[in-house]
Design a protein around this motif. Sequence first.
Motif, PDB file in Angstrom:
ATOM      1  N   ARG A 100       0.823  -1.213   0.000  1.00 22.93           N
ATOM      2  CA  ARG A 100       0.000   0.000   0.000  1.00 22.93           C
ATOM      3  C   ARG A 100       0.860   1.269   0.000  1.00 22.93           C
ATOM      4  NH1 ARG A 100      -4.513  -0.375   4.570  1.00 22.93           N
ATOM      5  NH2 ARG A 100      -4.989   1.668   3.641  1.00 22.93           N
ATOM      6  N   ARG A 101       1.964   1.245   0.727  1.00 24.04           N
ATOM      7  CA  ARG A 101       2.824   2.432   0.785  1.00 24.04           C
ATOM      8  C   ARG A 101       3.466   2.695  -0.573  1.00 24.04           C
ATOM      9  NH1 ARG A 101       7.285   2.696   5.428  1.00 24.04           N
ATOM     10  NH2 ARG A 101       8.008   0.839   4.308  1.00 24.04           N
ATOM     11  N   GLN A 102       3.886   1.639  -1.235  1.00 24.46           N
ATOM     12  CA  GLN A 102       4.481   1.796  -2.565  1.00 24.46           C
ATOM     13  C   GLN A 102       3.461   2.324  -3.569  1.00 24.46           C
ATOM     14  OE1 GLN A 102       5.859  -2.274  -2.878  1.00 24.46           O
ATOM     15  NE2 GLN A 102       7.991  -1.638  -2.752  1.00 24.46           N
ATOM     16  N   VAL A 103       2.237   1.807  -3.486  1.00 25.33           N
ATOM     17  CA  VAL A 103       1.178   2.279  -4.388  1.00 25.33           C
ATOM     18  C   VAL A 103       0.917   3.766  -4.160  1.00 25.33           C
ATOM     19  CG1 VAL A 103      -1.281   2.107  -4.942  1.00 25.33           C
ATOM     20  CG2 VAL A 103       0.080   0.030  -4.648  1.00 25.33           C
ATOM     21  N   LYS A 104       0.852   4.170  -2.894  1.00 24.69           N
ATOM     22  CA  LYS A 104       0.605   5.582  -2.570  1.00 24.69           C
ATOM     23  C   LYS A 104       1.737   6.456  -3.097  1.00 24.69           C
ATOM     24  CE  LYS A 104      -0.330   8.763   1.244  1.00 24.69           C
ATOM     25  NZ  LYS A 104      -0.485   8.917   2.714  1.00 24.69           N
ATOM     26  N   ALA A 105       2.981   6.016  -2.920  1.00 21.51           N
ATOM     27  CA  ALA A 105       4.124   6.793  -3.385  1.00 21.51           C
ATOM     28  C   ALA A 105       4.114   6.912  -4.907  1.00 21.51           C
ATOM     29  CB  ALA A 105       5.420   6.139  -2.920  1.00 21.51           C
ATOM     30  N   ARG A 106       3.789   5.817  -5.583  1.00 20.85           N
ATOM     31  CA  ARG A 106       3.748   5.850  -7.050  1.00 20.85           C
ATOM     32  C   ARG A 106       2.670   6.806  -7.538  1.00 20.85           C
ATOM     33  NH1 ARG A 106       0.494   3.179 -10.184  1.00 20.85           N
ATOM     34  NH2 ARG A 106       0.030   1.549  -8.651  1.00 20.85           N
ATOM     35  N   ARG A 107       1.499   6.761  -6.907  1.00 16.30           N
ATOM     36  CA  ARG A 107       0.404   7.637  -7.323  1.00 16.30           C
ATOM     37  C   ARG A 107       0.724   9.103  -7.044  1.00 16.30           C
ATOM     38  NH1 ARG A 107      -4.700   3.898  -5.224  1.00 16.30           N
ATOM     39  NH2 ARG A 107      -4.614   2.397  -6.969  1.00 16.30           N
ATOM     40  N   THR A 108       1.419   9.368  -5.953  1.00 14.70           N
ATOM     41  CA  THR A 108       1.832  10.739  -5.648  1.00 14.70           C
ATOM     42  C   THR A 108       2.812  11.236  -6.698  1.00 14.70           C
ATOM     43  OG1 THR A 108       1.513  10.442  -3.262  1.00 14.70           O
ATOM     44  CG2 THR A 108       2.975  12.221  -3.963  1.00 14.70           C
ATOM     45  N   ARG A 109       3.765  10.398  -7.046  1.00 12.28           N
ATOM     46  CA  ARG A 109       4.738  10.780  -8.077  1.00 12.28           C
ATOM     47  C   ARG A 109       4.039  11.052  -9.409  1.00 12.28           C
ATOM     48  NH1 ARG A 109      10.367   9.778  -8.657  1.00 12.28           N
ATOM     49  NH2 ARG A 109      11.029   9.961 -10.823  1.00 12.28           N
ATOM     50  N   GLU A 110       3.100  10.186  -9.779  1.00 15.10           N
ATOM     51  CA  GLU A 110       2.368  10.366 -11.031  1.00 15.10           C
ATOM     52  C   GLU A 110       1.559  11.658 -11.018  1.00 15.10           C
ATOM     53  OE1 GLU A 110       0.108   6.798 -11.266  1.00 15.10           O
ATOM     54  OE2 GLU A 110       1.778   5.580 -12.059  1.00 15.10           O
ATOM     55  N   ALA A 111       0.953  11.981  -9.867  1.00 13.10           N
ATOM     56  CA  ALA A 111       0.171  13.215  -9.755  1.00 13.10           C
ATOM     57  C   ALA A 111       1.071  14.446  -9.895  1.00 13.10           C
ATOM     58  CB  ALA A 111      -0.568  13.253  -8.420  1.00 13.10           C
ATOM     59  N   LEU A 112       2.259  14.399  -9.296  1.00 11.42           N
ATOM     60  CA  LEU A 112       3.194  15.506  -9.411  1.00 11.42           C
ATOM     61  C   LEU A 112       3.685  15.662 -10.849  1.00 11.42           C
ATOM     62  CD1 LEU A 112       5.217  14.917  -6.134  1.00 11.42           C
ATOM     63  CD2 LEU A 112       4.040  17.050  -6.727  1.00 11.42           C
ATOM     64  N   ALA A 113       3.998  14.561 -11.495  1.00 11.66           N
ATOM     65  CA  ALA A 113       4.457  14.621 -12.880  1.00 11.66           C
ATOM     66  C   ALA A 113       3.370  15.175 -13.790  1.00 11.66           C
ATOM     67  CB  ALA A 113       4.895  13.230 -13.350  1.00 11.66           C
ATOM     68  N   GLU A 114       2.137  14.731 -13.570  1.00  9.78           N
ATOM     69  CA  GLU A 114       1.013  15.218 -14.367  1.00  9.78           C
ATOM     70  C   GLU A 114       0.809  16.719 -14.143  1.00  9.78           C
ATOM     71  OE1 GLU A 114      -1.757  14.677 -17.239  1.00  9.78           O
ATOM     72  OE2 GLU A 114      -0.672  12.989 -16.347  1.00  9.78           O
ATOM     73  N   ALA A 115       0.897  17.152 -12.907  1.00  8.05           N
ATOM     74  CA  ALA A 115       0.740  18.571 -12.605  1.00  8.05           C
ATOM     75  C   ALA A 115       1.839  19.396 -13.261  1.00  8.05           C
ATOM     76  CB  ALA A 115       0.761  18.779 -11.089  1.00  8.05           C
ATOM     77  N   ALA A 116       3.059  18.876 -13.248  1.00  6.27           N
ATOM     78  CA  ALA A 116       4.174  19.593 -13.866  1.00  6.27           C
ATOM     79  C   ALA A 116       3.957  19.763 -15.363  1.00  6.27           C
ATOM     80  CB  ALA A 116       5.483  18.850 -13.593  1.00  6.27           C
ATOM     81  N   VAL A 117       3.538  18.704 -16.022  1.00 11.58           N
ATOM     82  CA  VAL A 117       3.274  18.776 -17.462  1.00 11.58           C
ATOM     83  C   VAL A 117       2.181  19.800 -17.748  1.00 11.58           C
ATOM     84  CG1 VAL A 117       2.357  17.515 -19.440  1.00 11.58           C
ATOM     85  CG2 VAL A 117       4.073  16.442 -17.974  1.00 11.58           C
ATOM     86  N   GLU A 118       1.087  19.718 -17.016  1.00 14.56           N
ATOM     87  CA  GLU A 118      -0.034  20.636 -17.237  1.00 14.56           C
ATOM     88  C   GLU A 118       0.402  22.094 -17.092  1.00 14.56           C
ATOM     89  OE1 GLU A 118      -2.948  19.488 -14.407  1.00 14.56           O
ATOM     90  OE2 GLU A 118      -3.566  17.670 -15.484  1.00 14.56           O
ATOM     91  N   LEU A 119       1.143  22.377 -16.030  1.00 14.24           N
ATOM     92  CA  LEU A 119       1.536  23.756 -15.760  1.00 14.24           C
ATOM     93  C   LEU A 119       2.545  24.283 -16.776  1.00 14.24           C
ATOM     94  CD1 LEU A 119       1.730  23.598 -11.879  1.00 14.24           C
ATOM     95  CD2 LEU A 119       0.151  24.993 -13.230  1.00 14.24           C
ATOM     96  N   VAL A 120       3.483  23.434 -17.184  1.00 17.85           N
ATOM     97  CA  VAL A 120       4.461  23.861 -18.189  1.00 17.85           C
ATOM     98  C   VAL A 120       3.773  24.165 -19.515  1.00 17.85           C
ATOM     99  CG1 VAL A 120       6.437  23.122 -19.578  1.00 17.85           C
ATOM    100  CG2 VAL A 120       6.432  22.723 -17.114  1.00 17.85           C
ATOM    101  N   LEU A 121       2.803  23.349 -19.887  1.00 17.10           N
ATOM    102  CA  LEU A 121       2.069  23.586 -21.127  1.00 17.10           C
ATOM    103  C   LEU A 121       1.185  24.827 -21.029  1.00 17.10           C
ATOM    104  CD1 LEU A 121       1.053  19.937 -22.130  1.00 17.10           C
ATOM    105  CD2 LEU A 121       2.795  21.380 -23.198  1.00 17.10           C
ATOM    106  N   GLU A 122       0.642  25.062 -19.847  1.00 13.93           N
ATOM    107  CA  GLU A 122      -0.235  26.221 -19.662  1.00 13.93           C
ATOM    108  C   GLU A 122       0.535  27.540 -19.588  1.00 13.93           C
ATOM    109  OE1 GLU A 122      -2.458  25.577 -16.112  1.00 13.93           O
ATOM    110  OE2 GLU A 122      -3.439  23.757 -16.853  1.00 13.93           O
ATOM    111  N   ARG A 123       1.668  27.541 -18.869  1.00  9.99           N
ATOM    112  CA  ARG A 123       2.340  28.791 -18.526  1.00  9.99           C
ATOM    113  C   ARG A 123       3.709  28.970 -19.165  1.00  9.99           C
ATOM    114  NH1 ARG A 123       1.431  28.656 -11.917  1.00  9.99           N
ATOM    115  NH2 ARG A 123      -0.814  28.154 -11.938  1.00  9.99           N
ATOM    116  N   GLY A 124       4.312  27.866 -19.612  1.00  8.39           N
ATOM    117  CA  GLY A 124       5.704  27.924 -20.029  1.00  8.39           C
ATOM    118  C   GLY A 124       6.608  27.615 -18.853  1.00  8.39           C
ATOM    119  N   LEU A 125       7.746  27.003 -19.116  1.00  6.44           N
ATOM    120  CA  LEU A 125       8.621  26.528 -18.039  1.00  6.44           C
ATOM    121  C   LEU A 125       9.051  27.641 -17.096  1.00  6.44           C
ATOM    122  CD1 LEU A 125      10.216  24.055 -16.930  1.00  6.44           C
ATOM    123  CD2 LEU A 125      12.118  24.808 -18.375  1.00  6.44           C
ATOM    124  N   ALA A 126       9.387  28.803 -17.633  1.00  7.83           N
ATOM    125  CA  ALA A 126       9.915  29.888 -16.802  1.00  7.83           C
ATOM    126  C   ALA A 126       8.914  30.375 -15.765  1.00  7.83           C
ATOM    127  CB  ALA A 126      10.349  31.046 -17.694  1.00  7.83           C
TER     128      ALA A 126
END
Length: 223
Positions: free
Chosen positions: A15-41
């Motif tokens: 369960r801990r590994q699943v939670k960590a993986r899902r957290t990482r995936e959520a952070l990666a998804e958020a990063a992609v969304e924000l970079v596409l929306e705003r630009g990296l800078a």
Amino acid sequence: MKANEGTTPRPPEDRRQVKARRTREALAEAAVELVLERGLADVTVEAIAERADVTRRTFSRHFTGKEDAALDFTRADGARINAALRERPADEPPLRAYRNAVADWLADRETPGWHHRPGLRQLYATLDTEPALFAAYERIRVDAQDESVRIIAGRLGTDPARDLRPEVVVGAAAGVLTAALRTWARGADQDAGDLAALVTRAYDGLIGEAARSAATSDPASRE
């Protein structure tokens, strides 16, 4: 016979590994969304953590920076290609094994690669104009290729520190894939299905050039 026949299957995640993986995936998804929306800078680590509904400290447990998070999809797919490479038949020549591992990744519809996800081709294309993003990509790419070298060396039963063949095979095969990815990312009218065709053409081109070079360097061919 499979290259890894007889190995122990990986145990299921707890369960801990699943939670960590899902957290990482959520952070990666958020990063992609924000970079596409705003630009990296204009994207901050704090904004990524907030979008993923976690703390800044949690972000730091998973990623070294916003570039690393935004490109986590390339790390995941590099790991999948290497996993497929380990599964190739042991008697398959190394270059063909790598090419077929890439084909397995491209053909996987159960867990489609990043090239099937909306927006990620646009992000990949920005590597040419974002030095920090490109540097992060290069680190991820080198890590994946180092693992590929170890896998190929194991298949050949050799030491990659003394034998150049694993490094040469991976350098050529991964370079072909990178060339195809860059061409595909720059083509605004291409869909995900076009990538497989580009990869096939690229590998065929490599093999054809190698054959022509071998023929012209053979003294017998000039007689």
